[in-house]
Write a protein that holds these residues in place. Sequence first.
Motif, PDB file in Angstrom:
ATOM      1  N   PHE A  94      -3.057 -18.249   1.337  1.00  0.00           N
ATOM      2  CA  PHE A  94      -1.720 -17.648   1.436  1.00  0.00           C
ATOM      3  C   PHE A  94      -1.127 -17.383   0.045  1.00  0.00           C
ATOM      4  O   PHE A  94      -0.028 -16.840  -0.059  1.00  0.00           O
ATOM      5  N   PHE A  95      -1.842 -17.762  -0.992  1.00  0.00           N
ATOM      6  CA  PHE A  95      -1.367 -17.592  -2.364  1.00  0.00           C
ATOM      7  C   PHE A  95      -0.982 -16.139  -2.671  1.00  0.00           C
ATOM      8  O   PHE A  95       0.095 -15.884  -3.238  1.00  0.00           O
ATOM      9  N   PRO A  96      -1.800 -15.138  -2.302  1.00  0.00           N
ATOM     10  CA  PRO A  96      -1.403 -13.748  -2.557  1.00  0.00           C
ATOM     11  C   PRO A  96      -0.133 -13.331  -1.814  1.00  0.00           C
ATOM     12  O   PRO A  96       0.622 -12.493  -2.312  1.00  0.00           O
ATOM     13  N   VAL A  97       0.093 -13.919  -0.642  1.00  0.00           N
ATOM     14  CA  VAL A  97       1.303 -13.578   0.120  1.00  0.00           C
ATOM     15  C   VAL A  97       2.542 -14.078  -0.620  1.00  0.00           C
ATOM     16  O   VAL A  97       3.590 -13.421  -0.620  1.00  0.00           O
ATOM     17  N   LEU A  98       2.427 -15.245  -1.239  1.00  0.00           N
ATOM     18  CA  LEU A  98       3.551 -15.778  -2.025  1.00  0.00           C
ATOM     19  C   LEU A  98       3.968 -14.793  -3.106  1.00  0.00           C
ATOM     20  O   LEU A  98       5.161 -14.501  -3.277  1.00  0.00           O
ATOM     21  N   PHE A  99       3.001 -14.256  -3.828  1.00  0.00           N
ATOM     22  CA  PHE A  99       3.343 -13.331  -4.907  1.00  0.00           C
ATOM     23  C   PHE A  99       3.732 -11.960  -4.370  1.00  0.00           C
ATOM     24  O   PHE A  99       4.473 -11.224  -5.037  1.00  0.00           O
ATOM     25  N   GLU A 139      -6.545 -11.345  -6.495  1.00  0.00           N
ATOM     26  CA  GLU A 139      -5.593 -11.487  -7.595  1.00  0.00           C
ATOM     27  C   GLU A 139      -4.642 -10.303  -7.704  1.00  0.00           C
ATOM     28  O   GLU A 139      -3.824 -10.244  -8.630  1.00  0.00           O
ATOM     29  N   LEU A 140      -4.683  -9.357  -6.763  1.00  0.00           N
ATOM     30  CA  LEU A 140      -3.910  -8.115  -6.905  1.00  0.00           C
ATOM     31  C   LEU A 140      -2.399  -8.343  -6.894  1.00  0.00           C
ATOM     32  O   LEU A 140      -1.675  -7.765  -7.699  1.00  0.00           O
ATOM     33  N   THR A 141      -1.892  -9.160  -5.973  1.00  0.00           N
ATOM     34  CA  THR A 141      -0.440  -9.373  -5.947  1.00  0.00           C
ATOM     35  C   THR A 141       0.005 -10.132  -7.187  1.00  0.00           C
ATOM     36  O   THR A 141       1.119  -9.937  -7.679  1.00  0.00           O
ATOM     37  N   ASN A 151       0.120  -7.531  -9.887  1.00  0.00           N
ATOM     38  CA  ASN A 151       1.337  -6.740  -9.698  1.00  0.00           C
ATOM     39  C   ASN A 151       2.578  -7.501 -10.135  1.00  0.00           C
ATOM     40  O   ASN A 151       3.538  -6.905 -10.647  1.00  0.00           O
ATOM     41  N   PHE A 152       2.565  -8.819  -9.935  1.00  0.00           N
ATOM     42  CA  PHE A 152       3.695  -9.646 -10.361  1.00  0.00           C
ATOM     43  C   PHE A 152       3.897  -9.530 -11.867  1.00  0.00           C
ATOM     44  O   PHE A 152       5.010  -9.286 -12.351  1.00  0.00           O
ATOM     45  N   PHE A 153       2.822  -9.686 -12.635  1.00  0.00           N
ATOM     46  CA  PHE A 153       2.944  -9.592 -14.096  1.00  0.00           C
ATOM     47  C   PHE A 153       3.214  -8.153 -14.535  1.00  0.00           C
ATOM     48  O   PHE A 153       3.873  -7.933 -15.557  1.00  0.00           O
ATOM     49  N   PHE A 154       2.716  -7.189 -13.768  1.00  0.00           N
ATOM     50  CA  PHE A 154       2.998  -5.786 -14.076  1.00  0.00           C
ATOM     51  C   PHE A 154       4.495  -5.499 -13.932  1.00  0.00           C
ATOM     52  O   PHE A 154       5.131  -4.946 -14.846  1.00  0.00           O
TER      53      PHE A 154
END
Length: 509
Positions: free
Chosen positions: A109-114, A158-160, A163-166
């Motif tokens: 669920f880590f990607p959903v968090l971001f 790692e996509l989300t 995107n977070f750092f982007f």
Amino acid sequence: MNFSKRLGIYFLIVLVPCFYRWKWNENSVFIASDPEIKYYQVINSINGGKAEDCYFPAKELGFDFSMVPFGYPWAFELKNGRCVFQYPVLFTWLQKIILTAVSIKWITFFPVLFFFLNFILLDRIFSFFHLDRKIIFLSVVLTQCFTPIFLSSLDYSELTLTNFFFLASILSYHLFSQHKQFRFGLLLAVSIIFNFQLRPESTIALILYFSIVFFFEKEKVYRLKILLPYVLLSILLLMVFSLWNQSVYGHYLGMRGLNTMTDMESGLFRNLLGEWIADLWGNEFKIGIFYGYPILFLGILGLGLKKDKQTIAFLTAGLLFVLLLPILSPYRAGVDIFGMRYFESGIYLLMIGVFLTFGIQNSKLKYFLLVLPFLYFCYKSDLRAIKQWSSSAKLYHQVMNSFNQLKPDLIVHRGLSLSYLIGISYVTYPQIAIYSNDDWLKVETILKNQYKRILYLEWEGNRLVNNEFPEKIWKQKFDINFKLEPKVYVIQSEQNIAHFKGYLLERPK
């Protein structure tokens, strides 16, 4: 609609990918293809190993890394003999921090968090440009949910995080430009470098955007002067990562650079025009980004409407990135609906530009109504991805259940064509790959007098899409069709496992 209300709705929207992730995981975790490698990196790390090293439980039985059941494009043997996985270790390290508070079963669920955090960052970006609150809400939801960006929330990748750092880079740049505060400059430097370490092609979008913004800047010397300390900090951070990459992978760009070099050395043929058309409009293997999500055509429309220089920068950088990336990037991004993941940074720029353009028009409603005809097709593309993932999850759990019923002591794969569906079974059952009957005889020698229950798997026909594999690697590692002829072990039964064929072998006592 104030921010707290928008935040509440964003949270409710994020429950959708949470539901699907929970549904696909069932009582275990659903990880196949790329995500399984990223999961193994986490498992290896929490077990005391290095995140970059190939996770290989079968080494405890005496097998060497030449039999790791993964290869191009996931695992590589370095010149010093080490086997390393491809994906960025920063993704693993951050998950390891999260695991101090939650159990491993929640890590998918880590990607959903971001994805949720990206709602907040995108909201802050639109708020910075003083759009109407309702326009901010609509712009954020349409960008996050009706473009390929939504697909990243469903995937374990790692996509989300990228995107977070982007988005943090974009927001911190504008906040620093306005307030000149150290915290925003620091966030800008760190975000750019972390973004680069996760997916270098995303940084291309940042370079395009900041270059265009700088071109419009009236006081260029002053802008360079106030940014200089943070540019130097970025260079310092980049040097630290580059030296670490060189020491670990033998290349300053890490696995991304090593992967590119491998492609060049193996003679992977690139049809640039064909790839460009496929990525933008589709072919027999890919749906195409504009075909699947026609809402992106609004970026072209936005160029013809009244706008300010900031908006021009978003639109121009976004369009340039989307149009040039299939040629600039050495990485192919997958098949069908999943072949659009590396466009996401450009999509953010493009959609920010679109909705900033619509938000400053005299008749905002008229322009937002233009969006409606596109939403159905975008929704259908999202639904297409969900259906494919649901179907894959069903097949995946069928295979995992078959393994659990047979309970082998070792799983042996004929070639690497089955590696995309190894999944969570890799954590439970030691597994290796062989490429000839001589390799099988080596397995019997290594096991010696051990009485192991072995499940041997093969895929007749091997219908993987092979146009993105170097021909030499395909022939040596994937297109393997030898007939198993054991000497010591005896075939006890034949198994049908999904579209694979399996043989259960044991040593006579």
